[in-house]
Design a protein around this motif. Structure first.
Motif: not given
Length: 121
Positions: A79-101
């Motif tokens: 997901w993503s959403e713009q922060v107000g009228d700023q040139d910034r975004w909030r992003l939700g990142v779901e991990f899809t590849e992650l080593s066991d470590d």
């Protein structure tokens, strides 16, 4: 799902995690851009980021988080959403590849921060 909305479907506990991060899209663009971001919270399943750049939904990113030992993961922009009228975004990142470590270290970070939150007065 956007943060704070009723009916959240998170499977993992989120904890505050204000650290720097770097992300680049997969496949890498012609310009090979890597962006400096800021993480705001973290779970075993993903991370929320504050970004000066827009990343398209469902796009894949390689992500490096500022942790005591190098932490690299591949994730998808859930997901993503713009922060107000700023040139910034909030992003939700779901991990899809992650080593066991990396998964083990991530679990440890989340548990430590969760314990720290529950000990506060």
């Amino acid at each position: 799902m956007m943060p704070g909305l009723k009916g959240e479907r998170r499977r993992s506990v989120r904890v505050p995690f204000d650290r720097s991060a770097r992300a680049g899209q997969i496949p890498q663009s012609f310009q090979n851009d890597v962006f400096d971001l800021l993480s705001t919270d973290l779970s075993e399943g993903g991370v929320q980021l504050s970004s000066p750049e827009f990343f398209p939904l469902e796009s894949l990113v390689v992500l490096d988080l500022d942790t005591p030992t190098p932490f690299r993961a591949v994730g998808r922009i859930a997901w993503s959403e713009q922060v107000g009228d700023q040139d910034r975004w909030r992003l939700g990142v779901e991990f899809t590849e992650l080593s066991d470590d990396a998964r083990s270290r991530l679990r440890k970070i989340v548990r430590q921060r969760q314990g720290a939150r529950s000990r506060r007065p």
